[in-house]
Scaffold this motif. Structure first.
Motif, PDB file in Angstrom:
ATOM      1  N   VAL A 306      16.865  13.313   2.215  1.00  0.00           N
ATOM      2  CA  VAL A 306      16.655  12.587   3.465  1.00  0.00           C
ATOM      3  C   VAL A 306      15.198  12.133   3.527  1.00  0.00           C
ATOM      4  CG1 VAL A 306      16.723  12.718   5.982  1.00  0.00           C
ATOM      5  CG2 VAL A 306      18.395  14.006   4.621  1.00  0.00           C
ATOM      6  N   PRO A 307      14.910  10.843   3.745  1.00  0.00           N
ATOM      7  CA  PRO A 307      13.522  10.367   3.846  1.00  0.00           C
ATOM      8  C   PRO A 307      12.758  11.114   4.940  1.00  0.00           C
ATOM      9  CG  PRO A 307      15.030   8.515   3.654  1.00  0.00           C
ATOM     10  CD  PRO A 307      15.882   9.731   3.858  1.00  0.00           C
ATOM     11  N   LYS A 308      11.518  11.481   4.664  1.00  0.00           N
ATOM     12  CA  LYS A 308      10.731  12.243   5.622  1.00  0.00           C
ATOM     13  C   LYS A 308      10.553  11.515   6.957  1.00  0.00           C
ATOM     14  CE  LYS A 308       7.983  14.826   2.210  1.00  0.00           C
ATOM     15  NZ  LYS A 308       6.632  15.115   1.708  1.00  0.00           N
ATOM     16  N   GLU A 309      10.477  10.168   6.884  1.00  0.00           N
ATOM     17  CA  GLU A 309      10.238   9.418   8.121  1.00  0.00           C
ATOM     18  C   GLU A 309      11.438   9.469   9.073  1.00  0.00           C
ATOM     19  OE1 GLU A 309      11.199   6.347   4.836  1.00  0.00           O
ATOM     20  OE2 GLU A 309      10.080   8.231   5.048  1.00  0.00           O
ATOM     21  N   TRP A 310      12.573   9.992   8.580  1.00  0.00           N
ATOM     22  CA  TRP A 310      13.744  10.123   9.440  1.00  0.00           C
ATOM     23  C   TRP A 310      13.825  11.487  10.105  1.00  0.00           C
ATOM     24  CZ3 TRP A 310      18.338   7.751   6.153  1.00  0.00           C
ATOM     25  CH2 TRP A 310      18.116   6.369   6.019  1.00  0.00           C
ATOM     26  N   LEU A 311      12.916  12.355   9.786  1.00  0.00           N
ATOM     27  CA  LEU A 311      12.980  13.727  10.290  1.00  0.00           C
ATOM     28  C   LEU A 311      11.748  14.066  11.126  1.00  0.00           C
ATOM     29  CD1 LEU A 311      14.162  15.519   7.024  1.00  0.00           C
ATOM     30  CD2 LEU A 311      15.599  14.722   8.919  1.00  0.00           C
ATOM     31  N   TYR A 312      11.964  14.797  12.202  1.00  0.00           N
ATOM     32  CA  TYR A 312      10.858  15.240  13.051  1.00  0.00           C
ATOM     33  C   TYR A 312      11.116  16.688  13.470  1.00  0.00           C
ATOM     34  CZ  TYR A 312       8.000  15.858  17.218  1.00  0.00           C
ATOM     35  OH  TYR A 312       7.114  16.348  18.149  1.00  0.00           O
ATOM     36  N   ILE A 313      10.190  17.573  13.120  1.00  0.00           N
ATOM     37  CA  ILE A 313      10.318  18.975  13.511  1.00  0.00           C
ATOM     38  C   ILE A 313       9.812  19.149  14.944  1.00  0.00           C
ATOM     39  CG2 ILE A 313       9.610  21.346  13.049  1.00  0.00           C
ATOM     40  CD1 ILE A 313       9.289  20.638  10.139  1.00  0.00           C
ATOM     41  N   ASN A 314      10.690  19.522  15.829  1.00  0.00           N
ATOM     42  CA  ASN A 314      10.339  19.781  17.222  1.00  0.00           C
ATOM     43  C   ASN A 314      10.216  21.290  17.409  1.00  0.00           C
ATOM     44  OD1 ASN A 314      10.279  20.140  20.046  1.00  0.00           O
ATOM     45  ND2 ASN A 314      11.480  18.274  20.390  1.00  0.00           N
ATOM     46  N   GLU A 315       9.003  21.787  17.268  1.00  0.00           N
ATOM     47  CA  GLU A 315       8.754  23.231  17.349  1.00  0.00           C
ATOM     48  C   GLU A 315       9.095  23.775  18.734  1.00  0.00           C
ATOM     49  OE1 GLU A 315       8.027  25.203  15.035  1.00  0.00           O
ATOM     50  OE2 GLU A 315       7.093  24.061  13.396  1.00  0.00           O
ATOM     51  N   LYS A 316       8.788  22.986  19.758  1.00  0.00           N
ATOM     52  CA  LYS A 316       9.007  23.449  21.126  1.00  0.00           C
ATOM     53  C   LYS A 316      10.482  23.725  21.393  1.00  0.00           C
ATOM     54  CE  LYS A 316       8.094  22.201  25.950  1.00  0.00           C
ATOM     55  NZ  LYS A 316       7.506  21.169  26.851  1.00  0.00           N
ATOM     56  N   LYS A 317      11.352  22.837  20.912  1.00  0.00           N
ATOM     57  CA  LYS A 317      12.783  22.999  21.152  1.00  0.00           C
ATOM     58  C   LYS A 317      13.506  23.620  19.955  1.00  0.00           C
ATOM     59  CE  LYS A 317      13.269  19.566  24.769  1.00  0.00           C
ATOM     60  NZ  LYS A 317      14.121  18.503  25.354  1.00  0.00           N
ATOM     61  N   LYS A 318      12.735  23.998  18.940  1.00  0.00           N
ATOM     62  CA  LYS A 318      13.262  24.717  17.778  1.00  0.00           C
ATOM     63  C   LYS A 318      14.412  23.967  17.112  1.00  0.00           C
ATOM     64  CE  LYS A 318      11.882  29.174  19.695  1.00  0.00           C
ATOM     65  NZ  LYS A 318      12.311  30.532  20.129  1.00  0.00           N
ATOM     66  N   ARG A 319      14.103  22.742  16.699  1.00  0.00           N
ATOM     67  CA  ARG A 319      15.119  21.905  16.053  1.00  0.00           C
ATOM     68  C   ARG A 319      14.459  20.818  15.223  1.00  0.00           C
ATOM     69  NH1 ARG A 319      16.978  19.136  21.774  1.00  0.00           N
ATOM     70  NH2 ARG A 319      15.553  17.356  21.733  1.00  0.00           N
ATOM     71  N   ILE A 320      15.246  20.191  14.363  1.00  0.00           N
ATOM     72  CA  ILE A 320      14.803  19.018  13.616  1.00  0.00           C
ATOM     73  C   ILE A 320      15.582  17.823  14.144  1.00  0.00           C
ATOM     74  CG2 ILE A 320      14.698  17.897  11.359  1.00  0.00           C
ATOM     75  CD1 ILE A 320      14.346  20.604  10.078  1.00  0.00           C
ATOM     76  N   GLU A 321      14.870  16.781  14.510  1.00  0.00           N
ATOM     77  CA  GLU A 321      15.492  15.594  15.082  1.00  0.00           C
ATOM     78  C   GLU A 321      15.603  14.511  14.027  1.00  0.00           C
ATOM     79  OE1 GLU A 321      13.558  16.663  19.455  1.00  0.00           O
ATOM     80  OE2 GLU A 321      12.961  14.820  18.425  1.00  0.00           O
ATOM     81  N   MET A 322      16.636  13.649  14.166  1.00  0.00           N
ATOM     82  CA  MET A 322      16.931  12.651  13.127  1.00  0.00           C
ATOM     83  C   MET A 322      17.851  11.568  13.702  1.00  0.00           C
ATOM     84  SD  MET A 322      19.585  15.100  11.060  1.00  0.00           S
ATOM     85  CE  MET A 322      18.459  16.495  11.289  1.00  0.00           C
ATOM     86  N   PRO A 323      18.058  10.474  12.985  1.00  0.00           N
ATOM     87  CA  PRO A 323      19.018   9.467  13.462  1.00  0.00           C
ATOM     88  C   PRO A 323      20.419  10.051  13.589  1.00  0.00           C
ATOM     89  CG  PRO A 323      17.653   8.558  11.713  1.00  0.00           C
ATOM     90  CD  PRO A 323      17.363  10.023  11.757  1.00  0.00           C
ATOM     91  N   GLU A 324      21.180   9.537  14.516  1.00  0.00           N
ATOM     92  CA  GLU A 324      22.540  10.021  14.742  1.00  0.00           C
ATOM     93  C   GLU A 324      23.394   9.947  13.471  1.00  0.00           C
ATOM     94  OE1 GLU A 324      26.496   8.756  17.384  1.00  0.00           O
ATOM     95  OE2 GLU A 324      24.508   7.980  17.924  1.00  0.00           O
ATOM     96  N   GLU A 325      23.285   8.818  12.754  1.00  0.00           N
ATOM     97  CA  GLU A 325      24.103   8.631  11.552  1.00  0.00           C
ATOM     98  C   GLU A 325      23.788   9.671  10.479  1.00  0.00           C
ATOM     99  OE1 GLU A 325      22.187   6.406  12.947  1.00  0.00           O
ATOM    100  OE2 GLU A 325      23.595   4.991  13.890  1.00  0.00           O
ATOM    101  N   VAL A 326      22.513  10.030  10.358  1.00  0.00           N
ATOM    102  CA  VAL A 326      22.100  11.035   9.376  1.00  0.00           C
ATOM    103  C   VAL A 326      22.683  12.397   9.742  1.00  0.00           C
ATOM    104  CG1 VAL A 326      20.124  12.243   8.378  1.00  0.00           C
ATOM    105  CG2 VAL A 326      20.006   9.775   8.781  1.00  0.00           C
ATOM    106  N   ALA A 327      22.643  12.731  11.020  1.00  0.00           N
ATOM    107  CA  ALA A 327      23.190  14.018  11.459  1.00  0.00           C
ATOM    108  C   ALA A 327      24.684  14.100  11.158  1.00  0.00           C
ATOM    109  CB  ALA A 327      22.934  14.211  12.947  1.00  0.00           C
TER     110      ALA A 327
END
Length: 360
Positions: A306-327
């Motif tokens: 998965v390209p790094k620019e599609w992923l965002y680590i949200n430490e506060k909410k304890k999750r990794i965010e990404m485009p819907e299609e990727v998920a």
């Protein structure tokens, strides 16, 4: 009387503050929860009934928070509210000056006040700071109280300044005589408008309203039965009996129009590349939840490619965010204890989650 395109009703001309509000273009600047009154129908949340400051949903720590929120919203004006903003007059005056200095004289600012603290000196400070419109909400339903008498005397001072002034009160079934009295008082004073708000249940006024016998329109609505019908009756009366402009602001306007339009203005300025902006102005995207986010991030980048620019680590909410299609794709491919969801959130400071769909 006419029906607006915003599910509201009006006579004459909408106040400038309302014209911008329905477009979602008004920053809601809450300068304090302190208020000289304790109205049984007050909808304020418990945590706002203190000396706190908010710009929309954002807690204000310094003046930059206000400016940042206004920029994100692309606000064309601000509605200053509370509590009673005059309970912290110097703070309120400073914030009006701040907004005018940074966004120009055409940045329209209106303010709500009970009138209890609206001395001539206080009004002069507000006017000199650049306030464009002032709306008075005296306790017309307690006409024998000393505080009400003080409010009425103070409101008379507003006519001495070159701004738009008028009133704004809730439409309480059974209170039509008092609202008519207030409309005539404002008309004789030379005011421009009277705004009427459809009465609604909230978390904090629910018990008081139920105890007084009020009921909701339906199981799906927070609006009070009889409030809208009385509001329409008052507009018909006001059109024939006074020279004021009237605006009946409905519960539907606030939920389906004002908030939706504000969210749309904000969403385009806060959305990240992996966010999809919905028709309602919410942010829709995918997330992955797992105990070790760093481990999961490495797995998604190195093994799932998965390209790094599609992923965002949200430490506060304890999750990794990404485009819907990727998920959706990863939910089928990744094994183990990783959980995938499609999320919808408001684009506001507090990022309230309004939808969550688990992916198989």
């Amino acid at each position: 009387m006419r029906e607006s395109e915003y599910y509201s009703y009006f006579v004459g001309e909408l106040p400038k503050g309302c014209q911008l509000c329905v477009k979602g273009a008004k920053l809601v600047l809450f300068t304090t929860g302190i208020c000289p009154r304790d109205c049984f129908y007050c909808p304020l949340s418990p945590w706002r009934r203190e000396d706190v400051i908010y710009a929309n949903e954002r807690p204000v720590k310094d003046e930059l928070d206000i400016l940042e929120e206004a920029k994100i919203q692309e606000a064309l004006g601000a509605g200053v509210t509370g509590g009673d903003p005059l309970a912290r007059l110097e703070r309120t005056v400073r914030y009006i000056q701040l907004l005018k200095e940074n966004f120009g004289e055409n940045f329209h600012i209106h303010l709500y006040t009970t009138g209890a603290l609206a001395t001539r000196e206080a009004l002069e400070k507000l006017y000199d700071a650049g306030l464009d419109e002032i709306r008075f909400h005296p306790d017309i339903f307690s006409p024998n109280s000393k505080l009400f008498q003080k409010e009425i005397e103070n409101i008379k001072n507003a006519k001495d300044f070159d701004w738009d002034f008028g009133g704004e009160v809730p439409v309480i079934p059974g209170g039509e005589e008092r609202i008519r009295w207030y409309a005539e008082f404002l008309d004789n004073l030379g005011a421009k408008f009277l705004n009427l708000n459809e009465l609604e249940f909230s978390e904090t006024n629910l018990r008081a309203l139920i105890d007084k016998g009020f009921k909701p329109v339906s199981d799906e609505s927070s609006a009070i039965k009889g409030s809208l019908d009385l509001g329409l009756e008052l507009l018909r009366w006001g059109e024939e009996s006074t020279s004021l402009s009237y605006h009946l602001c409905t519960a539907k306007l606030k939920d389906a129009v004002q908030l939706r339009n504000r969210l749309k203005r904000m969403a385009k300025n806060v959305a990240k590349p992996y966010h999809e902006i919905t028709e309602d102005g919410t942010l829709r995207f995918g997330i992955a939840e797992y105990e070790d986010l760093e481990e999961l991030y490495s797995l998604l980048v190195e093994e799932a490619s998965v390209p790094k620019e599609w992923l965002y680590i949200n430490e506060k909410k304890k999750r990794i965010e990404m485009p819907e299609e990727v998920a959706i794709e990863l939910a089928d491919a990744v094994e183990g204890d990783v959980k995938f969801y499609i999320i919808e959130e408001y684009p506001t400071w507090d990022r309230i989650e309004v939808g969550r769909i688990p992916l198989p």
